[in-house]
Design an enzyme around this catalytic site. Structure first.
Site, PDB file in Angstrom:
ATOM      1  N   SER A  24       6.691  43.603 -19.291  1.00  0.00           N
ATOM      2  CA  SER A  24       5.283  43.761 -18.903  1.00  0.00           C
ATOM      3  C   SER A  24       4.511  44.553 -19.953  1.00  0.00           C
ATOM      4  CB  SER A  24       5.186  44.510 -17.570  1.00  0.00           C
ATOM      5  OG  SER A  24       5.692  43.717 -16.532  1.00  0.00           O
ATOM      6  N   ASP A 319      10.677  41.694  -8.672  1.00  0.00           N
ATOM      7  CA  ASP A 319      11.515  41.084  -9.714  1.00  0.00           C
ATOM      8  C   ASP A 319      12.993  41.429  -9.552  1.00  0.00           C
ATOM      9  OD1 ASP A 319       9.254  40.002 -10.787  1.00  0.00           O
ATOM     10  OD2 ASP A 319       9.063  41.465 -12.405  1.00  0.00           O
TER      11      ASP A 319
END
Ligand code: S3P
Length: 434
Positions: A24, A319
């Site tokens: 990210s 996730d």
């Protein structure tokens, strides 16, 4: 399409300081460098397929990229230019959604596409709010699916948007659009999703503020930029979502322990470790520094695991749910995951793919629209499919550390964690074949 076979592990005590850099943060570092007028320096950028695709797109938009001695220097162009080709985000939803917001506000024509999995994922969640503020975006199924064609223009309308979902990708796309908008904007989400965008942009001097609201939810206020931002100088910490596979490995293999080094300890990213702790594993968090985010180590030690129910702060561990499903499958008792319908629109439908693969390993599982329940006990050796999803492949290889496992279609691991198999082979025998 390679397949990987893993054999049962011996007890291990390992310190791992080569976990893949955070995905990210790597995407954001590359994209946000375009908001400055000076070079950004990124150390430990993730060299996985997803983030390298983002870097290539940043180059196609006119930035010059130098990669020397492990440091990537991105020098932004004076004006982001119109590329003469499509922009390929590969497998990455983060890439496509953040670029959608960013490119909608730039003069030019841009086409975003991706692999067959990404082209099937929902893009309406960014396209709809961006259109509401004047963005011109078209795509398949009325803009729901990529390829997306964007006719960008300067200065979209200011907004006050209440997002129906807690999604960091949607939030980031809208923040990027608001920074180049015509007035002050406000973005609300029902629960705080990962906040790397806010932290990094604030660190670069962006005029935005954020707070948790008393009645629940989280709001970001964004004022339009009046000048380019400061460049980024950042060393990307290791990815706690990638590291989590090895946390589960230590938790399920009797007599084992792992020390995972230099992870971001951002609270929105370590919730799965707390669930593992609730299941009985010994977990220790050691904060060492703070650069945009708290950074440090996590130590995980085996202990007999018991069942758990996971139903809140889902966006903080979305996730990690495939790897947690492995821990649930070996824990004593019946675990349950609910309110996790977002799992259905990840790199695969992760409710379906987790359930299907666990069944192939002899586990009793029930599937629900928003999650699953797993009767823990033993995870037998099985032949499972990644369904093209990196986290499914890695989760089941970790599961194989108990009784062995064969996972088909493992090339996808390279999207986020290119050295995963190398690290796995420190714990067990790993065979790679076609
Ligand atoms: C990400 C946000 C999450 C996560 C994804 C990466 C990001 O998705 O699942 O792997 O970098 O912004 P959401 O946008 O659904 O929160």
């Amino acid at each position: 399409m390679s397949r990987v076979r893993v054999e049962p592990a011996r007890p291990f005590d390992l310190t791992i300081d080569q976990i893949a850099p955070d995905k990210s943060i790597s995407h954001r570092a590359a994209i946000f460098s375009l908001l400055s007028d000076r070079p950004s320096r990124i150390t430990n950028f993730l060299r996985g397929e997803d983030t390298l695709n983002t870097l290539t797109i940043v180059g196609k938009l006119g930035a010059s990229i130098e990669d020397r001695e492990g440091v990537i220097t991105i020098t932004p162009p004076e004006r982001v230019g119109e590329p003469d080709d499509i922009l390929d985000c590969g497998n990455s939803g983060t890439g496509m959604r953040l670029f959608s917001g960013f490119l909608s506000t730039l003069d030019g024509f841009f086409v975003l596409t991706g692999d067959r999995y990404l082209r099937n994922r929902p893009m309406g969640r960014v396209v709809t709010p961006l259109r509401m503020i004047g963005a011109q975006i078209d795509g398949r199924e009325g803009g729901e699916k990529a390829p997306l064609a964007i006719r960008g223009r300067d200065g979209l309308e200011p907004f006050n948007y209440r997002s129906p979902i807690a999604s960091a990708q949607v939030k980031s796309a809208l923040i990027l659009a608001a920074l180049r908008g015509k007035g002050e904007s406000s973005y609300w989400e029902p629960e705080l999703s990962r906040d790397h965008t806010e932290r990094m942009l604030q660190g670069m001097g962006a005029p935005l503020s954020a707070k948790l609201e008393e009645g629940g939810g989280y709001r970001v206020h964004i004022r339009p930029l009046t000048a380019p931002l400061d460049p980024l100088t950042i060393t990307i910490p290791a990815d706690p979502s990638s590291a989590f596979f090895f946390a589960v490995a230590a938790a399920i293999v009797p007599g084992s322990q792992v020390t995972l080094k230099n992870l971001t300890l951002n609270p929105t990213r370590i919730e799965a470790y707390r669930v593992l702790q609730r299941m009985g594993a010994q977990v220790e968090f050691i904060e060492r520094e703070n650069l945009y985010e708290p950074i440090g180590d996590i130590v995980v030690r085996h202990a007999p695991l018991h069942a758990v129910s996971v139903e809140e702060r889902i966006s903080w561990l979305i996730d990690e749910l495939p790897a947690l499903a492995i821990a649930m499958a070996v824990a004593e008792g019946e675990s349950r995951v609910s309110h996790a319908q977002e799992l259905r629109v990840k790199e695969s439908d992760r409710i379906r793919t987790v359930v299907e693969n666990l069944r192939r390993c002899g586990v009793e599982v029930e599937e629900f629209e928003d999650g699953y329940s797993i009767k823990g006990g033993t995870l037998k050796r099985g032949v499972v499919d990644s369904f093209g999803d990196h986290r499914i492949a890695m989760a089941f290889l970790i599961g194989g550390l108990l009784n062995g496992m064969e996972v088909e279609d493992t090339d996808c691991i390279a999207t986020s964690f290119p050295n995963f198999l190398e690290l796995l082979s420190q714990m067990s025998e790993v065979h790679i074949g076609d």
